[in-house]
Design a protein around this motif. Structure first.
Motif, PDB file in Angstrom:
ATOM      1  N   LEU A  81       9.033  -9.872  -8.896  1.00  0.00           N
ATOM      2  CA  LEU A  81       8.452 -10.490  -7.703  1.00  0.00           C
ATOM      3  C   LEU A  81       7.771 -11.807  -8.023  1.00  0.00           C
ATOM      4  O   LEU A  81       7.715 -12.711  -7.175  1.00  0.00           O
ATOM      5  CB  LEU A  81       7.492  -9.519  -7.023  1.00  0.00           C
ATOM      6  N   ALA A  82       7.239 -11.971  -9.235  1.00  0.00           N
ATOM      7  CA  ALA A  82       6.699 -13.269  -9.640  1.00  0.00           C
ATOM      8  C   ALA A  82       7.813 -14.306  -9.706  1.00  0.00           C
ATOM      9  O   ALA A  82       7.639 -15.468  -9.300  1.00  0.00           O
ATOM     10  CB  ALA A  82       6.001 -13.153 -10.991  1.00  0.00           C
ATOM     11  N   TYR A  83       8.969 -13.899 -10.214  1.00  0.00           N
ATOM     12  CA  TYR A  83      10.135 -14.786 -10.243  1.00  0.00           C
ATOM     13  C   TYR A  83      10.518 -15.192  -8.820  1.00  0.00           C
ATOM     14  O   TYR A  83      10.780 -16.367  -8.550  1.00  0.00           O
ATOM     15  CB  TYR A  83      11.295 -14.056 -10.922  1.00  0.00           C
ATOM     16  N   ALA A  84      10.526 -14.209  -7.903  1.00  0.00           N
ATOM     17  CA  ALA A  84      10.831 -14.503  -6.507  1.00  0.00           C
ATOM     18  C   ALA A  84       9.789 -15.438  -5.897  1.00  0.00           C
ATOM     19  O   ALA A  84      10.121 -16.317  -5.089  1.00  0.00           O
ATOM     20  CB  ALA A  84      10.906 -13.204  -5.704  1.00  0.00           C
ATOM     21  N   ALA A  85       8.520 -15.277  -6.288  1.00  0.00           N
ATOM     22  CA  ALA A  85       7.463 -16.136  -5.756  1.00  0.00           C
ATOM     23  C   ALA A  85       7.634 -17.575  -6.218  1.00  0.00           C
ATOM     24  O   ALA A  85       7.448 -18.514  -5.426  1.00  0.00           O
ATOM     25  CB  ALA A  85       6.097 -15.604  -6.188  1.00  0.00           C
TER      26      ALA A  85
ATOM     27  N   LEU B  33       4.216  -7.041  -2.576  1.00  0.00           N
ATOM     28  CA  LEU B  33       5.526  -6.416  -2.417  1.00  0.00           C
ATOM     29  C   LEU B  33       6.036  -5.766  -3.705  1.00  0.00           C
ATOM     30  O   LEU B  33       7.005  -4.998  -3.667  1.00  0.00           O
ATOM     31  CB  LEU B  33       6.540  -7.455  -1.930  1.00  0.00           C
ATOM     32  N   ALA B  34       5.404  -6.085  -4.845  1.00  0.00           N
ATOM     33  CA  ALA B  34       5.881  -5.548  -6.124  1.00  0.00           C
ATOM     34  C   ALA B  34       5.892  -4.016  -6.155  1.00  0.00           C
ATOM     35  O   ALA B  34       6.893  -3.414  -6.579  1.00  0.00           O
ATOM     36  CB  ALA B  34       5.047  -6.106  -7.273  1.00  0.00           C
ATOM     37  N   PRO B  35       4.827  -3.322  -5.731  1.00  0.00           N
ATOM     38  CA  PRO B  35       4.889  -1.849  -5.744  1.00  0.00           C
ATOM     39  C   PRO B  35       5.979  -1.300  -4.829  1.00  0.00           C
ATOM     40  O   PRO B  35       6.624  -0.303  -5.165  1.00  0.00           O
ATOM     41  CB  PRO B  35       3.497  -1.432  -5.263  1.00  0.00           C
TER      42      PRO B  35
ATOM     43  N   ALA C  34       0.835  -1.205   0.000  1.00  0.00           N
ATOM     44  CA  ALA C  34       0.000   0.000   0.000  1.00  0.00           C
ATOM     45  C   ALA C  34       0.870   1.255   0.000  1.00  0.00           C
ATOM     46  O   ALA C  34       0.582   2.228  -0.727  1.00  0.00           O
ATOM     47  CB  ALA C  34      -0.921  -0.004   1.217  1.00  0.00           C
ATOM     48  N   ALA C  35       1.943   1.235   0.784  1.00  0.00           N
ATOM     49  CA  ALA C  35       2.852   2.384   0.803  1.00  0.00           C
ATOM     50  C   ALA C  35       3.500   2.581  -0.570  1.00  0.00           C
ATOM     51  O   ALA C  35       3.645   3.716  -1.052  1.00  0.00           O
ATOM     52  CB  ALA C  35       3.920   2.183   1.878  1.00  0.00           C
ATOM     53  N   GLY C  36       3.892   1.464  -1.193  1.00  0.00           N
ATOM     54  CA  GLY C  36       4.482   1.546  -2.526  1.00  0.00           C
ATOM     55  C   GLY C  36       3.503   2.095  -3.552  1.00  0.00           C
ATOM     56  O   GLY C  36       3.869   2.923  -4.403  1.00  0.00           O
ATOM     57  N   LEU C  37       2.243   1.652  -3.475  1.00  0.00           N
ATOM     58  CA  LEU C  37       1.229   2.139  -4.411  1.00  0.00           C
ATOM     59  C   LEU C  37       0.970   3.631  -4.220  1.00  0.00           C
ATOM     60  O   LEU C  37       0.777   4.365  -5.202  1.00  0.00           O
ATOM     61  CB  LEU C  37      -0.071   1.348  -4.226  1.00  0.00           C
ATOM     62  N   VAL C  38       0.952   4.091  -2.977  1.00  0.00           N
ATOM     63  CA  VAL C  38       0.748   5.516  -2.715  1.00  0.00           C
ATOM     64  C   VAL C  38       1.894   6.322  -3.328  1.00  0.00           C
ATOM     65  O   VAL C  38       1.676   7.357  -3.979  1.00  0.00           O
ATOM     66  CB  VAL C  38       0.638   5.775  -1.200  1.00  0.00           C
ATOM     67  N   TRP C  39       3.114   5.841  -3.140  1.00  0.00           N
ATOM     68  CA  TRP C  39       4.274   6.558  -3.685  1.00  0.00           C
ATOM     69  C   TRP C  39       4.239   6.576  -5.213  1.00  0.00           C
ATOM     70  O   TRP C  39       4.489   7.610  -5.848  1.00  0.00           O
ATOM     71  CB  TRP C  39       5.558   5.905  -3.193  1.00  0.00           C
ATOM     72  N   ILE C  40       3.938   5.415  -5.817  1.00  0.00           N
ATOM     73  CA  ILE C  40       3.872   5.328  -7.286  1.00  0.00           C
ATOM     74  C   ILE C  40       2.777   6.231  -7.825  1.00  0.00           C
ATOM     75  O   ILE C  40       2.961   6.938  -8.824  1.00  0.00           O
ATOM     76  CB  ILE C  40       3.641   3.862  -7.708  1.00  0.00           C
TER      77      ILE C  40
ATOM     78  N   ILE D  86       9.296  -3.443 -14.282  1.00  0.00           N
ATOM     79  CA  ILE D  86       9.950  -4.711 -13.903  1.00  0.00           C
ATOM     80  C   ILE D  86       9.451  -5.259 -12.571  1.00  0.00           C
ATOM     81  O   ILE D  86       9.781  -6.392 -12.216  1.00  0.00           O
ATOM     82  CB  ILE D  86      11.480  -4.542 -13.837  1.00  0.00           C
ATOM     83  N   GLY D  87       8.647  -4.490 -11.832  1.00  0.00           N
ATOM     84  CA  GLY D  87       8.271  -4.894 -10.479  1.00  0.00           C
ATOM     85  C   GLY D  87       7.530  -6.213 -10.390  1.00  0.00           C
ATOM     86  O   GLY D  87       7.943  -7.131  -9.668  1.00  0.00           O
ATOM     87  N   CYS D  88       6.427  -6.346 -11.120  1.00  0.00           N
ATOM     88  CA  CYS D  88       5.604  -7.559 -11.016  1.00  0.00           C
ATOM     89  C   CYS D  88       6.341  -8.791 -11.539  1.00  0.00           C
ATOM     90  O   CYS D  88       6.234  -9.879 -10.960  1.00  0.00           O
ATOM     91  CB  CYS D  88       4.295  -7.358 -11.773  1.00  0.00           C
ATOM     92  N   GLY D  89       7.098  -8.624 -12.619  1.00  0.00           N
ATOM     93  CA  GLY D  89       7.846  -9.756 -13.149  1.00  0.00           C
ATOM     94  C   GLY D  89       8.917 -10.240 -12.195  1.00  0.00           C
ATOM     95  O   GLY D  89       9.091 -11.447 -11.993  1.00  0.00           O
TER      96      GLY D  89
END
Length: 396
Positions: free
Chosen positions: A352-356, A317-319, A258-264, A347-350
């Motif tokens: 973190l998906a790799y990390a998942a 965690l992606a945002p 949520a913090a990341g989304l607010v910043w973005i 690159i964020g979602c990709g």
């Protein structure tokens, strides 16, 4: 329950058919895409289709923007595109042979697939190494996303091969599906070249690519996850106990996200009309992806719930990852704020998906290790008992 399973089966078959059709249609486009750069006037069905779906001026702009960057690495790029078309054909063969248990065909085509990925990505790597980010087609943000996709593709196919060699078919399946998801960014991007201009009339290819970068990572990684879960019908994994994503972890991930989304959101809104357009292209697909994974996690139990939960945590965690990455890209590559923002979010979602997928793989391996130790512990008392019996016999 049966109706739900039947509906999911129909959706799964429809999705597999759609992916197969896209791959078969894109293969000749990929193989011939760079021919005109080597020989002007050579057949290029992709340019022909794009010219009729958008406009000849749009195609001319695309060719003009790519002529310089591609000219320095034309041979490796042609190898990359031709082999990329071959990968589009091999992917459906791999999936169908695995589903139908054609083991010999699956292994043979799998070996060809892996080698083709390495050679094709080597061609793309040469282009990236020879081309400064600012001079790349569609700019530095596109260069960064391409480099990330390349690393993710090579890494996922490598882990997939290692899993197959070690005899872990479930892990092999997940990594190869993620690999193919990364490869699907190419045909999906071409589809967006044909569709997005109707939503944003007058937008040039540079900005169209930026809009596409906002959600392609989430799209392909969620598609790989849905395919993995559709093919894995296990209710439990032997040795699996507890969870690696307990409530405190999920709450912390949601707060960070949520913090990341607010910043973005604030960062994009500061960029005016272009920023609002990019923000919308990011938030809507992200919200849909979140909703799908969250609902699946809530409705599942045991092993499926664990996998959905790990991916949901990573998605949250992606945002936050993107928000931290943006200033790093600004400083290390000397990028302007909007370019760094597009690259970091792209690159964020990709990532973190790799990390998942890595976390899911470790979860399964840990469960197997727990099971192995349990079996060893149950076998240990038997050995001293036999030894004691033998000793008593010797004394007698």
């Amino acid at each position: 329950m049966r109706r739900t399973a039947g509906a999911r089966g129909r959706w799964g078959r429809a999705a597999a058919l759609a992916v197969t059709v896209i791959c078969l249609a894109y293969a000749p486009i990929a193989m011939t895409e760079l021919w005109p750069y080597a020989r002007p006037g050579a057949p290029a069905p992709g340019e022909w289709l794009l010219g009729r779906s958008v406009s000849p001026e749009f195609v001319a702009e695309a060719v003009r923007d790519r002529t310089g960057p591609y000219g320095r690495s034309l041979v490796p790029l042609i190898a990359h595109s031709v082999l990329g078309g071959l990968l589009m054909l091999l992917g459906p063969v791999q999936l169908l042979s695995a589903v139908r248990r054609r083991v010999r065909l699956h292994r043979t085509t799998g070996t060809v697939f892996a080698v083709t990925v390495y050679v094709s990505m080597a061609g793309a790597a040469l282009y990236l190494v020879r081309t400064p980010p600012a001079e790349a087609f569609s700019g530095a943000a596109f260069w960064i996303v391409l480099a990330t996709v390349l690393a993710g593709t090579v890494g996922s196919v490598t882990f997939g091969v290692l899993a197959a060699v070690r005899g872990f078919p479930d892990l092999h399946q997940r990594w190869l599906l993620l690999c193919y998801g990364f490869l699907m960014t190419a045909p999906l991007l071409r589809l967006e070249w044909g569709l997005l201009p109707s939503l944003y009339p007058g937008l040039d290819l540079f900005d169209i690519n930026r809009v596409a970068l906002m959600h392609l990572g989430a799209l392909v990684s969620s598609g790989a996850l849905l395919a993995s879960r559709a093919l894995d019908r296990r209710a439990t994994v032997p040795g699996l106990t507890g969870t690696w994503s307990p409530l405190p972890v999920r709450i912390a991930a949601h707060l960070a996200g949520a913090a990341g989304l607010v910043w973005i959101t604030a960062a994009f809104l500061d960029e005016g009309t272009a920023g609002r357009r990019l923000l919308l292209a990011y938030l809507v697909p992200y919200a849909v992806t979140y909703a799908v994974i969250a609902v699946r996690a809530a409705r599942s139990a045991a092993w499926p719930r664990e996998e959905w939960s790990l991916h949901l945590t990573a998605l949250c965690l992606a945002p936050a990852f993107s928000a931290v990455t943006v200033p790093v890209l600004e400083r290390t590559l000397d990028l302007d704020r909007l370019t760094a923002l597009v690259a970091g979010v792209g690159i964020g979602c990709g990532m973190l998906a790799y990390a998942a997928v890595a976390a899911v793989s470790l979860r399964i391996l840990y469960a197997r290790e727990v099971l192995r130790r349990q079996r060893e512990s149950t076998d240990l008392p038997a050995a001293p008992a036999k030894a004691g019996a033998a000793l008593e016999g010797g004394r007698g």
